[in-house]
Design a protein around this motif. Structure first.
Motif, PDB file in Angstrom:
ATOM      1  N   ARG A 129       0.853  -1.207   0.000  1.00  0.00           N
ATOM      2  CA  ARG A 129       0.000   0.000   0.000  1.00  0.00           C
ATOM      3  C   ARG A 129       0.884   1.251   0.000  1.00  0.00           C
ATOM      4  O   ARG A 129       0.604   2.214  -0.719  1.00  0.00           O
ATOM      5  CB  ARG A 129      -0.915   0.006   1.222  1.00  0.00           C
ATOM      6  CG  ARG A 129      -2.035  -1.038   1.223  1.00  0.00           C
ATOM      7  CD  ARG A 129      -2.972  -0.785   2.393  1.00  0.00           C
ATOM      8  NE  ARG A 129      -3.968  -1.795   2.616  1.00  0.00           N
ATOM      9  CZ  ARG A 129      -5.241  -1.738   2.223  1.00  0.00           C
ATOM     10  NH1 ARG A 129      -5.659  -0.694   1.535  1.00  0.00           N
ATOM     11  NH2 ARG A 129      -6.088  -2.708   2.508  1.00  0.00           N
ATOM     12  N   HIS A 130       1.934   1.250   0.835  1.00  0.00           N
ATOM     13  CA  HIS A 130       2.869   2.384   0.853  1.00  0.00           C
ATOM     14  C   HIS A 130       3.495   2.579  -0.529  1.00  0.00           C
ATOM     15  O   HIS A 130       3.619   3.708  -1.025  1.00  0.00           O
ATOM     16  CB  HIS A 130       4.021   2.144   1.848  1.00  0.00           C
ATOM     17  CG  HIS A 130       3.632   1.799   3.237  1.00  0.00           C
ATOM     18  ND1 HIS A 130       2.364   1.953   3.741  1.00  0.00           N
ATOM     19  CD2 HIS A 130       4.384   1.296   4.255  1.00  0.00           C
ATOM     20  CE1 HIS A 130       2.348   1.568   5.010  1.00  0.00           C
ATOM     21  NE2 HIS A 130       3.556   1.165   5.339  1.00  0.00           N
ATOM     22  N   MET A 131       3.889   1.477  -1.138  1.00  0.00           N
ATOM     23  CA  MET A 131       4.646   1.519  -2.390  1.00  0.00           C
ATOM     24  C   MET A 131       3.823   2.093  -3.538  1.00  0.00           C
ATOM     25  O   MET A 131       4.380   2.693  -4.462  1.00  0.00           O
ATOM     26  CB  MET A 131       5.143   0.109  -2.733  1.00  0.00           C
ATOM     27  CG  MET A 131       6.105   0.031  -3.899  1.00  0.00           C
ATOM     28  SD  MET A 131       7.654   0.927  -3.586  1.00  0.00           S
ATOM     29  CE  MET A 131       8.499   0.659  -5.150  1.00  0.00           C
ATOM     30  N   GLU A 132       2.523   1.939  -3.497  1.00  0.00           N
ATOM     31  CA  GLU A 132       1.679   2.521  -4.553  1.00  0.00           C
ATOM     32  C   GLU A 132       1.897   4.027  -4.647  1.00  0.00           C
ATOM     33  O   GLU A 132       2.012   4.585  -5.749  1.00  0.00           O
ATOM     34  CB  GLU A 132       0.207   2.217  -4.275  1.00  0.00           C
ATOM     35  CG  GLU A 132      -0.178   0.768  -4.477  1.00  0.00           C
ATOM     36  CD  GLU A 132      -1.673   0.551  -4.482  1.00  0.00           C
ATOM     37  OE1 GLU A 132      -2.139  -0.359  -5.178  1.00  0.00           O
ATOM     38  OE2 GLU A 132      -2.394   1.301  -3.779  1.00  0.00           O
ATOM     39  N   PHE A 133       1.971   4.677  -3.505  1.00  0.00           N
ATOM     40  CA  PHE A 133       2.147   6.134  -3.482  1.00  0.00           C
ATOM     41  C   PHE A 133       3.593   6.521  -3.813  1.00  0.00           C
ATOM     42  O   PHE A 133       3.836   7.539  -4.468  1.00  0.00           O
ATOM     43  CB  PHE A 133       1.740   6.679  -2.115  1.00  0.00           C
ATOM     44  CG  PHE A 133       0.256   6.641  -1.865  1.00  0.00           C
ATOM     45  CD1 PHE A 133      -0.541   7.732  -2.175  1.00  0.00           C
ATOM     46  CD2 PHE A 133      -0.348   5.507  -1.339  1.00  0.00           C
ATOM     47  CE1 PHE A 133      -1.916   7.706  -1.959  1.00  0.00           C
ATOM     48  CE2 PHE A 133      -1.726   5.461  -1.117  1.00  0.00           C
ATOM     49  CZ  PHE A 133      -2.511   6.566  -1.440  1.00  0.00           C
ATOM     50  N   ARG A 134       4.547   5.727  -3.365  1.00  0.00           N
ATOM     51  CA  ARG A 134       5.948   6.054  -3.602  1.00  0.00           C
ATOM     52  C   ARG A 134       6.330   5.855  -5.064  1.00  0.00           C
ATOM     53  O   ARG A 134       7.003   6.698  -5.668  1.00  0.00           O
ATOM     54  CB  ARG A 134       6.831   5.201  -2.690  1.00  0.00           C
ATOM     55  CG  ARG A 134       6.651   5.536  -1.223  1.00  0.00           C
ATOM     56  CD  ARG A 134       7.302   4.515  -0.311  1.00  0.00           C
ATOM     57  NE  ARG A 134       7.080   4.856   1.102  1.00  0.00           N
ATOM     58  CZ  ARG A 134       7.403   4.089   2.119  1.00  0.00           C
ATOM     59  NH1 ARG A 134       7.979   2.903   1.901  1.00  0.00           N
ATOM     60  NH2 ARG A 134       7.172   4.481   3.364  1.00  0.00           N
ATOM     61  N   LEU A 135       5.916   4.751  -5.637  1.00  0.00           N
ATOM     62  CA  LEU A 135       6.255   4.483  -7.028  1.00  0.00           C
ATOM     63  C   LEU A 135       5.541   5.472  -7.953  1.00  0.00           C
ATOM     64  O   LEU A 135       6.109   5.915  -8.961  1.00  0.00           O
ATOM     65  CB  LEU A 135       5.881   3.050  -7.397  1.00  0.00           C
ATOM     66  CG  LEU A 135       6.369   2.548  -8.751  1.00  0.00           C
ATOM     67  CD1 LEU A 135       7.883   2.637  -8.868  1.00  0.00           C
ATOM     68  CD2 LEU A 135       5.907   1.108  -8.980  1.00  0.00           C
ATOM     69  N   GLY A 136       4.319   5.840  -7.590  1.00  0.00           N
ATOM     70  CA  GLY A 136       3.615   6.862  -8.366  1.00  0.00           C
ATOM     71  C   GLY A 136       4.375   8.169  -8.377  1.00  0.00           C
ATOM     72  O   GLY A 136       4.475   8.837  -9.421  1.00  0.00           O
ATOM     73  N   ASP A 137       4.932   8.533  -7.238  1.00  0.00           N
ATOM     74  CA  ASP A 137       5.736   9.758  -7.148  1.00  0.00           C
ATOM     75  C   ASP A 137       7.001   9.643  -7.985  1.00  0.00           C
ATOM     76  O   ASP A 137       7.391  10.587  -8.684  1.00  0.00           O
ATOM     77  CB  ASP A 137       6.087  10.016  -5.681  1.00  0.00           C
ATOM     78  CG  ASP A 137       6.781  11.351  -5.451  1.00  0.00           C
ATOM     79  OD1 ASP A 137       6.288  12.375  -5.969  1.00  0.00           O
ATOM     80  OD2 ASP A 137       7.807  11.365  -4.761  1.00  0.00           O
ATOM     81  N   ALA A 138       7.653   8.475  -7.940  1.00  0.00           N
ATOM     82  CA  ALA A 138       8.880   8.259  -8.717  1.00  0.00           C
ATOM     83  C   ALA A 138       8.618   8.396 -10.208  1.00  0.00           C
ATOM     84  O   ALA A 138       9.396   9.031 -10.944  1.00  0.00           O
ATOM     85  CB  ALA A 138       9.459   6.879  -8.404  1.00  0.00           C
ATOM     86  N   LEU A 139       7.525   7.818 -10.667  1.00  0.00           N
ATOM     87  CA  LEU A 139       7.189   7.891 -12.092  1.00  0.00           C
ATOM     88  C   LEU A 139       6.791   9.305 -12.492  1.00  0.00           C
ATOM     89  O   LEU A 139       7.140   9.780 -13.583  1.00  0.00           O
ATOM     90  CB  LEU A 139       6.060   6.903 -12.410  1.00  0.00           C
ATOM     91  CG  LEU A 139       6.426   5.423 -12.254  1.00  0.00           C
ATOM     92  CD1 LEU A 139       5.191   4.546 -12.416  1.00  0.00           C
ATOM     93  CD2 LEU A 139       7.494   5.026 -13.265  1.00  0.00           C
ATOM     94  N   ALA A 140       6.063   9.989 -11.612  1.00  0.00           N
ATOM     95  CA  ALA A 140       5.650  11.364 -11.912  1.00  0.00           C
ATOM     96  C   ALA A 140       6.854  12.294 -12.031  1.00  0.00           C
ATOM     97  O   ALA A 140       6.810  13.282 -12.769  1.00  0.00           O
ATOM     98  CB  ALA A 140       4.703  11.869 -10.822  1.00  0.00           C
TER      99      ALA A 140
END
Length: 324
Positions: free
Chosen positions: A48-59
């Motif tokens: 669940r944490h990683m969904e937000f972190r990876l989204g930020d990395a890609l953005a």
């Protein structure tokens, strides 16, 4: 980025309740299966944490994910990066050699480039220093690495993910008519997220976080700071005070990443009673606390005990045996 299989089930633990019953006083126990956020080796709360972190990395158009960890977080980062096709460098202490198993074995299968750092008196600190050097080298060679552990978003993303999880859990409670839950989980970001959501939404949740010896647990818990960061970031009208949270330190020993007799027993009990795996370092200690509470005289007649299973069962393979 969508990575997790949501919503995760909320299951009634019939056989565990019967096993823990005292005569006719059978506690009502449910388990929130966040160990099933990922179907193969269990993403747990960190997916669940990683969904937000990876989204930020890609953005941010980053092209390499850089992380310092040998435990569940490092493995879950590998899961996310594999799903997104992002190269992943995982920095770990050489004290994990020569037995690359458990989480590190899974990370390597998932395509992580494992970078080992010579162990010394403070392996974690030395690993972070080496990660600084790797990060700079990547930048100098034209890469844009994403290093979440140096960002405020590291804490914010994890807490926010469990604000979202709390909405999911509240809906499940309402569907099942659960009015007075007492939730047990390993303390940390997920605990803060649930507690903040409970206050924000005016929910009648009692939440007990179980300390397991993680570095942030001393000398002072940072939960107010994490809550303030999130409230300020997304404009929440409330924040948490540490006095509003319950953290139980009775299950830490014999220390971080070391199982206790009670946690090993909890692993056996949950496996035998419900066919569900726990790990003896994190969730086993939290379940040990629930078991002790359930067989005490503290359970109220209208109270439902809820165990939030945050995953991590690959760590079972870090130990040789759970005993008889």
């Amino acid at each position: 980025v969508q990575l997790a299989n949501l919503p995760t089930p909320l299951e009634k633990c019939h056989r565990l309740s019967k096993y823990l019953s005292k005569n006719t006083n059978e506690p009502t126990i449910y388990i929130k299966r966040d160990d099933l956020t990922e179907s193969s080796m269990g993403g747990g709360n960190k997916l669940r944490h990683m969904e937000f972190r990876l989204g930020d990395a890609l953005a941010k158009n980053c092209d390499i994910y850089l992380y310092t960890d040998y435990s569940n977080s490092g493995r879950v980062a590998a899961i996310g990066c594999a799903k997104a096709g992002m190269p992943y460098v995982q920095v770990v202490s050489s004290e994990r050699l020569p037995n690359v198993r458990s989480n590190l074995l899974l990370s390597s299968i998932l395509g992580a480039k494992l970078h080992y750092v010579n162990s010394g008196t403070n392996p974690k600190e030395e690993a972070f220093k080496e990660t600084n050097i790797i990060e700079q080298e990547l930048i100098e060679t034209g890469h844009k690495p994403y290093r979440i552990q140096t960002m405020p978003w590291y804490h914010q993303s994890a807490v926010i993910s469990y604000l979202q999880a709390a909405i999911e859990l509240d809906s499940q409670f309402k569907d099942l008519g659960i009015m007075n839950p007492h939730i047990f989980l390993v303390t940390g970001h997920s605990h803060v997220g649930l507690q903040l959501a409970s206050k924000l939404l005016g929910l009648r949740w009692e939440i007990t976080g179980i300390a397991v010896g993680q570095s942030f647990e001393s000398p002072a818990l940072p939960f107010e700071n994490w809550s303030d960061q999130v409230s300020n970031l997304i404009g929440l009208p409330v924040a948490l005070k540490l006095t509003e949270m319950t953290v139980n330190f009775d299950y830490v020993e014999p220390g971080y990443h070391h199982p206790s007799n009670k946690s090993l027993n909890a692993v056996r009990v949950m496996g035998n009673a419900e066919g569900i795996f726990l790990d003896p370092m994190y969730t086993g200690k939290a379940m040990a606390a629930l078991i002790d509470y359930a067989i005490s005289d503290s359970v109220k007649p209208d109270q439902t005990l809820v165990f939030l299973h945050t995953g991590g069962h690959p760590m079972l393979f870090d130990i040789e045996s759970i005993g008889p």
